[in-house]
Design an enzyme around this catalytic site. Structure first.
Site, short mmCIF file in Angstrom:
data_model
loop_
_atom_site.label_atom_id
_atom_site.label_comp_id
_atom_site.label_asym_id
_atom_site.label_seq_id
_atom_site.Cartn_x
_atom_site.Cartn_y
_atom_site.Cartn_z
N HIS A 202 -0.49 -25.20 38.82
CA HIS A 202 -1.22 -24.22 37.90
C HIS A 202 -0.27 -24.49 36.66
O HIS A 202 0.94 -24.66 36.54
CB HIS A 202 -0.77 -22.79 38.46
CG HIS A 202 -1.34 -21.82 37.64
ND1 HIS A 202 -2.16 -22.06 37.02
CD2 HIS A 202 -0.54 -20.70 37.20
CE1 HIS A 202 -2.17 -20.80 36.02
NE2 HIS A 202 -1.52 -19.97 36.40
N ASN B 278 -2.73 -21.30 29.89
CA ASN B 278 -2.92 -20.70 31.03
C ASN B 278 -4.61 -20.20 31.33
O ASN B 278 -4.73 -19.10 30.75
CB ASN B 278 -2.00 -19.80 31.49
CG ASN B 278 -2.00 -19.12 33.01
OD1 ASN B 278 -2.85 -19.38 33.54
ND2 ASN B 278 -1.00 -18.42 33.28
N CYS C 189 -4.11 -16.13 39.41
CA CYS C 189 -4.00 -17.74 39.30
C CYS C 189 -4.11 -18.62 40.73
O CYS C 189 -3.96 -19.86 40.35
CB CYS C 189 -2.70 -17.98 38.40
SG CYS C 189 -2.78 -17.03 36.84
N1 ACO Z 1 7.06 -15.27 19.76
C1 ACO Z 1 8.20 -14.95 19.42
N2 ACO Z 1 9.30 -14.25 20.18
C2 ACO Z 1 8.75 -13.83 21.36
C3 ACO Z 1 7.35 -14.26 21.76
C4 ACO Z 1 6.41 -14.82 20.93
N3 ACO Z 1 5.13 -15.04 21.28
N4 ACO Z 1 7.23 -13.57 23.15
C5 ACO Z 1 8.57 -12.92 23.38
N5 ACO Z 1 9.32 -13.09 22.29
C6 ACO Z 1 10.72 -12.77 22.40
C7 ACO Z 1 10.95 -11.52 23.03
O1 ACO Z 1 10.48 -10.30 22.51
C8 ACO Z 1 12.66 -11.58 23.35
O2 ACO Z 1 13.13 -11.16 22.10
P1 ACO Z 1 14.52 -10.41 22.30
O3 ACO Z 1 15.44 -11.11 22.90
O4 ACO Z 1 14.72 -9.90 21.08
O5 ACO Z 1 14.34 -9.21 23.04
C9 ACO Z 1 12.77 -13.09 23.26
O6 ACO Z 1 11.65 -13.75 22.92
C10 ACO Z 1 12.92 -13.80 24.70
O7 ACO Z 1 11.90 -13.03 25.48
P2 ACO Z 1 11.83 -13.71 27.07
O8 ACO Z 1 10.56 -12.75 27.47
O9 ACO Z 1 13.06 -13.54 27.75
O10 ACO Z 1 11.18 -15.14 27.10
P3 ACO Z 1 10.89 -16.28 28.01
O11 ACO Z 1 12.03 -17.52 27.61
O12 ACO Z 1 11.23 -15.58 29.43
O13 ACO Z 1 9.39 -16.70 27.81
C11 ACO Z 1 7.41 -16.22 28.68
C12 ACO Z 1 8.44 -15.67 28.03
C13 ACO Z 1 6.78 -17.52 27.77
C14 ACO Z 1 6.23 -15.18 28.84
C15 ACO Z 1 7.95 -16.80 30.08
O14 ACO Z 1 8.56 -15.50 30.64
C16 ACO Z 1 6.80 -17.11 31.02
O15 ACO Z 1 6.12 -18.05 30.92
N6 ACO Z 1 6.63 -16.42 32.19
C17 ACO Z 1 5.87 -16.77 33.26
C18 ACO Z 1 4.23 -16.29 32.66
C19 ACO Z 1 3.43 -16.96 33.71
O16 ACO Z 1 3.41 -17.96 34.39
N7 ACO Z 1 2.31 -16.23 34.25
C20 ACO Z 1 1.58 -16.83 35.15
C21 ACO Z 1 0.86 -15.85 35.94
S1 ACO Z 1 -0.26 -14.85 34.82
C22 ACO Z 1 -1.45 -14.31 35.96
O17 ACO Z 1 -1.47 -14.42 37.09
C23 ACO Z 1 -2.38 -13.88 35.40
#
Ligand code: ACO
Length: 334
Positions: free
Chosen positions: A259, A289, A117
């Protein structure tokens, strides 16, 4: 430029996103998720998806033609094509070579690069070096971010498939008025943390297999919460670094184009940088994204919305797989 002095800046911008929309409601039917969860946790409402039989480079070629037209140039004026991508259709021929052929940029050299990214920030920075030092005699360089993440994502993994979309953004870079254009860049990488975002190609390391739920799948995998913390940290750090390089402060910035990964990452960076919300551009609710394409797509939209005027200091800042990060400071020259 009459005194022989010049800056290196943006001559033209062009983008392309596919017509097909994949909404949060569509995803509700595919995995165990909800519009409410996705909107609240990411800020994304929908993303664009390329038809599975259409190669990603076709999006890049359309964006490229638009950028060249916007610059008032023809394809034959382009000396070098750099495509930043982590989802090439072929490893060889590269997307840049294929795009060179499609658009008819017969004189151009061409290569692909991958900084996930952050790819567009790396691409611009490489382009600026060639143009500034005159090496190879290049005058106009086309930098393209081109991604079809939908082809790399596992639509059974709700933690990643909700985040990504497809698209392409292109920029022609060349000589501008002295004192304007790309003022400085900051690039970084931490390969020790690379395991947090993986998209294997051929042979996968044993330790990566162990942390992936589906080790037989060659799909994008991500440790979301680790990437989240890293992203907020490096967005602040690299933005401040490029400002410091030019003795500027956050108050001198007219617009930040980050980004487009997650609205909560953008909000975290806004808070840490202590910058007004309206000075930070976001369109991720529409596209999700799009990796290396996200910053040029966002910048093009900001320009079209009239948010940019000559002399504005603009910071573009990205982060992603590698792990990598990068920021570019531009004084708008048009
Ligand atoms: N729908 C419902 N529930 C979900 C989903 C979904 N789509 N995805 C995860 N959950 C659940 C998880 O299983 C977890 O459940 P649990 O508590 O029972 O275990 C709960 O939601 C919380 O999960 P987290 O992973 O802690 O959620 P978080 O608030 O961190 O959000 C996310 C997850 C959106 C992926 C976030 O961490 C994020 O945006 N991270 C950065 C990603 C990014 O920016 N990547 C960029 C680089 S990518 C590249 O270079 C290709």
């Amino acid at each position: 430029m009459s005194n022989g002095k010049f800056g290196i800046g943006i001559l033209g911008l062009g983008t392309y996103v596919p017509d097909k929309v994949l909404s949060n409601y569509d995803l509700e039917k595919m995995v165990d998720t909800s519009d409410e969860w996705i909107s609240k946790r990411t800020g994304i409402s929908e993303r664009r998806i390329l038809d599975k039989d259409i190669p990603a480079f076709e999006m890049g070629a359309i964006a490229a033609k638009r950028a060249i037209e916007d610059a008032g140039l023809t394809a034959e004026d382009i000396d070098l094509i750099i495509v930043a991508t982590e989802t090439p259709d072929y490893l060889t021929p590269s997307s840049s070579c294929t795009i060179q052929n499609i658009i008819g940029a017969k004189r151009a050299a061409a290569f692909d690069m991958n900084a996930a990214c952050s790819g567009f920030m790396y691409g611009i920075t490489v382009a600026k070096q060639f143009l500034e030092n005159g090496f190879c005699g290049y005058k106009n360089i086309l930098v393209i971010g081109c991604e079809a993440l939908s082809k790399a994502v596992d639509y059974e993994d709700r933690a990643t498939c909700i985040l990504f979309g497809d698209g392409a953004g292109a920029m022609v870079i060349g000589k501008v008025e002295e004192g304007y254009g790309i003022l400085t860049s900051h690039l970084g990488a931490d390969g020790g943390e690379g395991h947090n975002i993986t998209l294997p190609c051929f042979t996968m390391k044993e330790e990566d297999k162990n942390i992936r739920e589906h080790d037989n799948k060659r799909v994008l995998w991500m440790n979301g919460s680790e990437v989240f913390k890293f992203a907020v940290r490096v967005m602040e750090k690299s933005t401040l670094k490029v400002l410091e390089d030019k003795n500027l402060t956050i108050d001198d910035v007219s617009l930040i184009v980050p980004h487009q990964a997650n609205i909560r990452i953008i909000e975290g960076a806004i808070k840490r940088l202590n910058i007004k919300r309206e000075k930070v551009f976001s369109n991720l609710h529409k596209y999700g994204n799009t990796s290396s394409a996200s910053i040029p797509i966002a910048l093009d939209e900001a320009v079209k919305e009239g948010m940019v005027k000559k002399g504005d200091n603009i910071v573009m800042v990205g982060f992603g797989g590698g792990l990598t990060w990068g920021a570019v400071l531009i004084k708008w020259s048009k």
